[in-house]
Scaffold this motif. Structure first.
Motif, short mmCIF file in Angstrom:
data_model
loop_
_atom_site.label_atom_id
_atom_site.label_comp_id
_atom_site.label_asym_id
_atom_site.label_seq_id
_atom_site.Cartn_x
_atom_site.Cartn_y
_atom_site.Cartn_z
N GLU A 148 2.39 3.12 -11.52
CA GLU A 148 3.41 3.90 -11.10
C GLU A 148 4.82 3.59 -11.72
O GLU A 148 5.49 4.30 -12.25
CB GLU A 148 3.78 4.15 -9.66
CG GLU A 148 4.51 5.27 -9.10
CD GLU A 148 3.92 6.40 -9.55
OE1 GLU A 148 4.69 7.61 -9.85
OE2 GLU A 148 2.75 6.90 -9.45
N PRO A 207 3.64 2.89 -3.93
CA PRO A 207 3.62 3.81 -4.95
C PRO A 207 4.01 5.23 -4.33
O PRO A 207 4.93 5.88 -5.07
CB PRO A 207 2.00 4.10 -5.39
CG PRO A 207 1.49 2.68 -4.94
CD PRO A 207 2.28 2.30 -3.75
N GLU A 229 -2.29 -2.89 -8.80
CA GLU A 229 -2.69 -1.70 -9.78
C GLU A 229 -1.89 -0.50 -9.70
O GLU A 229 -1.44 0.25 -10.67
CB GLU A 229 -4.03 -1.64 -10.01
CG GLU A 229 -4.60 -0.84 -11.22
CD GLU A 229 -6.21 -1.03 -11.19
OE1 GLU A 229 -6.63 0.26 -11.64
OE2 GLU A 229 -6.75 -2.13 -10.86
N GLN A 230 -1.99 0.00 -8.65
CA GLN A 230 -1.39 1.33 -8.12
C GLN A 230 0.14 1.46 -8.50
O GLN A 230 0.59 2.19 -9.04
CB GLN A 230 -1.67 1.86 -6.92
CG GLN A 230 -3.21 2.17 -6.64
CD GLN A 230 -3.53 2.56 -5.13
OE1 GLN A 230 -2.85 2.10 -4.38
NE2 GLN A 230 -4.84 3.14 -4.96
N GLU A 262 0.79 -1.36 0.11
CA GLU A 262 0.25 -0.09 -0.07
C GLU A 262 0.96 1.33 0.06
O GLU A 262 0.39 2.39 -0.42
CB GLU A 262 -1.06 -0.06 1.23
CG GLU A 262 -1.96 -1.16 1.18
CD GLU A 262 -1.28 -2.47 1.60
OE1 GLU A 262 -2.06 -3.49 1.05
OE2 GLU A 262 -0.46 -2.65 2.06
N GLU A 304 -5.12 -6.45 -5.20
CA GLU A 304 -5.68 -5.40 -5.74
C GLU A 304 -6.05 -4.41 -4.65
O GLU A 304 -6.75 -5.14 -3.87
CB GLU A 304 -6.99 -5.68 -6.72
CG GLU A 304 -6.17 -6.62 -7.82
CD GLU A 304 -5.43 -5.93 -8.96
OE1 GLU A 304 -5.42 -4.55 -8.95
OE2 GLU A 304 -4.59 -6.21 -9.49
#
Length: 145
Positions: free
Chosen positions: A89, A61, A84-85, A58, A80
């Motif tokens: 990035e 990024p 994805e984040q 978490e 997810e």
């Protein structure tokens, strides 16, 4: 090994691009949900004379934007939306870099390694369980490219 909130040696510089100062810093960003994995991977990276910053998926990024590492090591799988984040990035950073930095190493179960999402962003894969003897040569090869 740096705490997940600490900035790394490569923290200075422009956002989204890799300048010479960041490349010379030889920093690795370690992304793992398990604190034990972050420690084991961090110690292996330090054997190769890289500084490391270990973070949760978490936090990855934001850490990537701040530290602009030469190498990102991901202990998968990532859930997810964290994956994805992070991969979004990573794709932005690599697109802005002439050398497609940072290099990305995924640590995954052998059965899952052939079916990884975001495959275009992953430069190498190492199967679990990891040891310094299996991780170090792959990292050295990626850094030599």
């Amino acid at each position: 090994m740096h705490d997940q909130n600490a900035g790394g040696a490569g923290a200075a510089g422009g956002r989204g691009s890799f300048g010479a100062a960041q490349i010379r810093s030889k920093q690795a960003l370690i992304v793992a949900a398990s604190p034990i994995s972050r420690i084991v991977i961090g110690r292996t990276i330090e054997r190769i004379y890289l500084s490391s910053q270990a973070v949760t998926p978490e936090a990855a990024p934001a850490a990537l934007r701040k530290s602009q590492p030469l190498l990102v090591i991901i202990d998968g799988p990532l859930g997810e939306p964290a994956a994805e984040q992070l991969f979004g990035e990573l794709a932005r950073h690599r697109k802005a870099s002439e050398r497609k930095l940072p290099r990305v190493l995924m640590i995954a179960d052998a059965a899952a390694s052939s079916d990884l999402p975001y495959g275009a962003t992953i430069d190498a894969t190492v199967g679990k369980p990891i040891t310094p003897d299996t991780l170090q040569p792959v990292v050295e090869r990626l850094l030599g490219e």
